[in-house]
Design a protein around this motif. Structure first.
Motif, PDB file in Angstrom:
ATOM      1  N   ARG A   1       0.786  -1.123   0.031  1.00 16.35           N
ATOM      2  CA  ARG A   1       0.194  -0.012   0.204  1.00 16.35           C
ATOM      3  C   ARG A   1       0.905   1.238   0.155  1.00 16.35           C
ATOM      4  N   GLY A   2       0.473   2.094  -0.774  1.00 16.96           N
ATOM      5  CA  GLY A   2       1.236   3.458  -0.924  1.00 16.96           C
ATOM      6  C   GLY A   2       0.827   4.513   0.049  1.00 16.96           C
ATOM      7  N   LEU A   3       1.585   5.558   0.305  1.00 23.83           N
ATOM      8  CA  LEU A   3       0.966   6.776   1.111  1.00 23.83           C
ATOM      9  C   LEU A   3      -0.363   7.205   0.459  1.00 23.83           C
ATOM     10  N   GLY A   4      -0.408   7.177  -0.803  1.00 24.51           N
ATOM     11  CA  GLY A   4      -1.948   7.741  -1.102  1.00 24.51           C
ATOM     12  C   GLY A   4      -2.842   6.876  -0.864  1.00 24.51           C
ATOM     13  N   ASP A   5      -3.114   5.313  -0.926  1.00 24.83           N
ATOM     14  CA  ASP A   5      -3.793   4.403  -0.298  1.00 24.83           C
ATOM     15  C   ASP A   5      -4.105   4.734   1.162  1.00 24.83           C
ATOM     16  N   PHE A   6      -3.048   5.091   1.806  1.00 19.87           N
ATOM     17  CA  PHE A   6      -3.353   5.156   3.267  1.00 19.87           C
ATOM     18  C   PHE A   6      -4.243   6.625   3.433  1.00 19.87           C
ATOM     19  N   LEU A   7      -3.864   7.743   2.596  1.00 18.98           N
ATOM     20  CA  LEU A   7      -4.659   8.980   2.582  1.00 18.98           C
ATOM     21  C   LEU A   7      -6.297   8.692   2.190  1.00 18.98           C
ATOM     22  N   VAL A   8      -6.552   7.784   1.388  1.00 20.05           N
ATOM     23  CA  VAL A   8      -7.663   7.328   0.965  1.00 20.05           C
ATOM     24  C   VAL A   8      -8.451   6.577   2.227  1.00 20.05           C
ATOM     25  N   GLU A   9      -7.591   5.826   2.969  1.00 20.27           N
ATOM     26  CA  GLU A   9      -8.337   5.015   3.979  1.00 20.27           C
ATOM     27  C   GLU A   9      -8.684   5.942   4.778  1.00 20.27           C
ATOM     28  N   ALA A  10      -7.801   6.945   5.351  1.00 17.72           N
ATOM     29  CA  ALA A  10      -8.129   7.907   6.515  1.00 17.72           C
ATOM     30  C   ALA A  10      -9.292   8.820   5.833  1.00 17.72           C
ATOM     31  N   HIS A  11      -9.344   9.151   4.731  1.00 17.69           N
ATOM     32  CA  HIS A  11     -10.771   9.747   4.309  1.00 17.69           C
ATOM     33  C   HIS A  11     -12.036   8.742   4.587  1.00 17.69           C
ATOM     34  N   ASP A  12     -11.893   7.624   4.425  1.00 16.96           N
ATOM     35  CA  ASP A  12     -12.917   6.641   4.329  1.00 16.96           C
ATOM     36  C   ASP A  12     -13.257   6.666   5.776  1.00 16.96           C
ATOM     37  N   TRP A  13     -12.561   6.633   6.761  1.00 20.42           N
ATOM     38  CA  TRP A  13     -12.642   6.489   8.179  1.00 20.42           C
ATOM     39  C   TRP A  13     -13.302   7.660   8.678  1.00 20.42           C
ATOM     40  N   LEU A  14     -12.733   8.822   8.269  1.00 27.41           N
ATOM     41  CA  LEU A  14     -13.556  10.155   8.567  1.00 27.41           C
ATOM     42  C   LEU A  14     -14.952  10.312   8.059  1.00 27.41           C
ATOM     43  N   ARG A  15     -15.027   9.727   6.917  1.00 22.59           N
ATOM     44  CA  ARG A  15     -16.620   9.717   6.057  1.00 22.59           C
ATOM     45  C   ARG A  15     -17.522   9.006   6.973  1.00 22.59           C
ATOM     46  N   ALA A  16     -16.941   7.819   7.605  1.00 20.76           N
ATOM     47  CA  ALA A  16     -17.805   6.977   8.502  1.00 20.76           C
ATOM     48  C   ALA A  16     -18.150   7.552   9.573  1.00 20.76           C
ATOM     49  N   GLU A  17     -17.242   8.378  10.371  1.00 19.58           N
ATOM     50  CA  GLU A  17     -17.242   8.982  11.564  1.00 19.58           C
ATOM     51  C   GLU A  17     -18.218   9.974  11.302  1.00 19.58           C
ATOM     52  N   LEU A  18     -18.323  10.831  10.196  1.00 20.82           N
ATOM     53  CA  LEU A  18     -19.334  11.870   9.956  1.00 20.82           C
ATOM     54  C   LEU A  18     -20.456  11.497   9.870  1.00 20.82           C
ATOM     55  N   ALA A  19     -20.727  10.158   9.256  1.00 21.94           N
ATOM     56  CA  ALA A  19     -21.916   9.564   9.129  1.00 21.94           C
ATOM     57  C   ALA A  19     -22.740   9.245  10.406  1.00 21.94           C
ATOM     58  N   GLU A  20     -21.690   8.807  11.181  1.00 23.36           N
ATOM     59  CA  GLU A  20     -22.163   8.515  12.710  1.00 23.36           C
ATOM     60  C   GLU A  20     -22.681   9.813  13.323  1.00 23.36           C
ATOM     61  N   LEU A  21     -21.843  11.018  13.289  1.00 29.18           N
ATOM     62  CA  LEU A  21     -22.455  12.380  13.625  1.00 29.18           C
ATOM     63  C   LEU A  21     -23.805  12.543  13.088  1.00 29.18           C
ATOM     64  N   HIS A  22     -24.308  12.291  11.987  1.00 26.80           N
ATOM     65  CA  HIS A  22     -25.502  12.550  11.397  1.00 26.80           C
ATOM     66  C   HIS A  22     -26.421  11.615  11.963  1.00 26.80           C
ATOM     67  N   ARG A  23     -25.976  10.502  11.880  1.00 27.34           N
ATOM     68  CA  ARG A  23     -27.259   9.437  12.668  1.00 27.34           C
ATOM     69  C   ARG A  23     -27.551  10.063  14.099  1.00 27.34           C
ATOM     70  N   GLN A  24     -26.735  10.380  15.027  1.00 28.16           N
ATOM     71  CA  GLN A  24     -26.857  10.763  16.311  1.00 28.16           C
ATOM     72  C   GLN A  24     -27.607  12.090  16.121  1.00 28.16           C
ATOM     73  N   VAL A  25     -27.417  12.822  15.284  1.00 27.84           N
ATOM     74  CA  VAL A  25     -28.400  14.344  15.243  1.00 27.84           C
ATOM     75  C   VAL A  25     -29.725  13.813  14.968  1.00 27.84           C
ATOM     76  N   ASP A  26     -29.815  12.795  13.828  1.00 29.51           N
ATOM     77  CA  ASP A  26     -31.317  12.618  13.480  1.00 29.51           C
ATOM     78  C   ASP A  26     -31.990  11.766  14.627  1.00 29.51           C
ATOM     79  N   GLU A  27     -31.282  11.297  15.416  1.00 25.15           N
ATOM     80  CA  GLU A  27     -31.872  10.403  16.548  1.00 25.15           C
ATOM     81  C   GLU A  27     -32.226  11.737  17.392  1.00 25.15           C
ATOM     82  N   ILE A  28     -31.707  12.599  17.887  1.00 23.27           N
ATOM     83  CA  ILE A  28     -32.051  13.687  18.558  1.00 23.27           C
ATOM     84  C   ILE A  28     -33.221  14.386  18.062  1.00 23.27           C
ATOM     85  N   ILE A  29     -33.245  14.667  16.823  1.00 23.15           N
ATOM     86  CA  ILE A  29     -34.192  15.190  16.192  1.00 23.15           C
ATOM     87  C   ILE A  29     -35.565  14.525  16.158  1.00 23.15           C
TER      88      ILE A  29
END
Length: 316
Positions: free
Chosen positions: A161-189
């Motif tokens: 795996r290259g450094l670029g692949d590692f960058l994409v993996e980091a982005h995907d993890w952040l995307r998943a965490e952001l989706a979880e934030l949305h889920r929590q806000v929706d649950e509160i609403i």
């Protein structure tokens, strides 16, 4: 060729003829170019964004592939040179293989050293440099392995795996965490809308949201700081042509940081039953849109270059 012949030379017709013969004969040419080591370099048009193919002399100095923007000693740099200044990602055909690469315009002593080595191999390059007042640019080609992965290839060999692949993996993890934030806000609403007048969403939902937001914001800040202080300076040194792109990405980091601070403030100030979570959701959606656009642009412009710099860190 004489200077008059060069002035009247139909470069486009010549290139089409050479490319056709090159591909028909597996990279070999006849006539006055017989025996030359040639490649077809495909660049992206600086103004059109369209692929542009150019046959060029192909050299390897100490295992480093390179081409020279000679134009047979013409007075101006060729179009393909300006193309790579805008977009350094190219495709190289040698007859024996085709590969993607990042092009680097060499400067200073490194350029002089490489050109001297080329000139020692090729008398024509020495003549071309004597014919023009401009310093003939030397462009090195750094191979990109598009198939870099952490799994095994068809032969069973481990791919790196290259450094670029590692960058994409980091982005995907952040995307998943952001989706979880949305889920929590929706649950509160949803809880806020369905609760009777005297029953409001449980405080622990807000606490969970606050804790998750804190973790996400810290991870995003660490990710962008690592890029600003590590990945971007490395890329700028190896690929100066990427400097405008890296500057744009750095500015986007600042814009995302400002929006991130606002999101965190809204989350910290949220009180179940008193604060309208719809405004928080709207601002979170705005941040998500900006962040996804940033990730997509970053992946489109620098991942390939990062993969040429080395393997991904081995983090369990």
């Amino acid at each position: 060729m004489t200077e008059r012949e060069i002035e009247n030379f139909d470069v486009h017709a010549f290139n089409r003829q050479v490319i056709a013969e090159f591909r028909q004969n597996g990279g070999k040419l006849t006539g006055w170019m017989e025996g030359w080591s040639v490649c077809v370099l495909t660049t992206t048009g600086a103004r059109t964004g369209e692929p542009r193919e150019t046959p060029l002399g192909y050299f390897e100095i100490g295992g480093q592939p390179l081409v020279v923007a000679s134009v047979m000693g013409g007075p101006k740099n060729p179009a393909w040179y300006h193309n790579i200044r805008k977009n350094p990602q190219v495709t190289v055909e040698t007859g024996a293989e085709t590969y993607d690469a990042m092009a680097t315009i060499e400067t200073g002593g490194r350029r002089d050293e490489l050109f001297a080595a080329v000139a020692a191999q090729n008398e024509g390059m020495r003549d071309y440099q004597r014919k023009t007042a401009r310093v003939l640019p030397v462009v090195t080609l750094h191979r990109i392995d598009r198939d870099q992965r952490s799994d095994q290839d068809s032969a069973g060999a481990e791919r790196v795996r290259g450094l670029g692949d590692f960058l994409v993996e980091a982005h995907d993890w952040l995307r998943a965490e952001l989706a979880e934030l949305h889920r929590q806000v929706d649950e509160i609403i949803e809880g806020d809308a369905s609760s009777p007048e005297l029953e409001r969403p449980k405080p622990d939902l807000a606490q969970q949201l606050r804790a998750h937001c804190t973790e996400f914001c810290a991870a995003l800040k660490q990710h962008h700081t690592g890029e600003d202080r590590g990945a971007f300076p490395m890329l700028a040194q190896q690929f100066p042509e990427l400097s405008p792109t890296l500057e744009k990405l750095g500015q986007e980091h600042e814009a995302v940081a400002r929006l991130q601070d606002e999101i965190r403030r809204l989350v910290d100030e949220y009180e179940p039953g008193r604060t309208d979570p719809a405004h928080l959701k709207t601002r979170l959606e705005s941040m998500t849109g900006e962040l996804e656009a940033h990730f997509a642009y970053e992946e489109r412009t620098i991942v390939a270059a990062l993969n040429t710099l080395g393997p991904a860190p081995n983090i369990p």
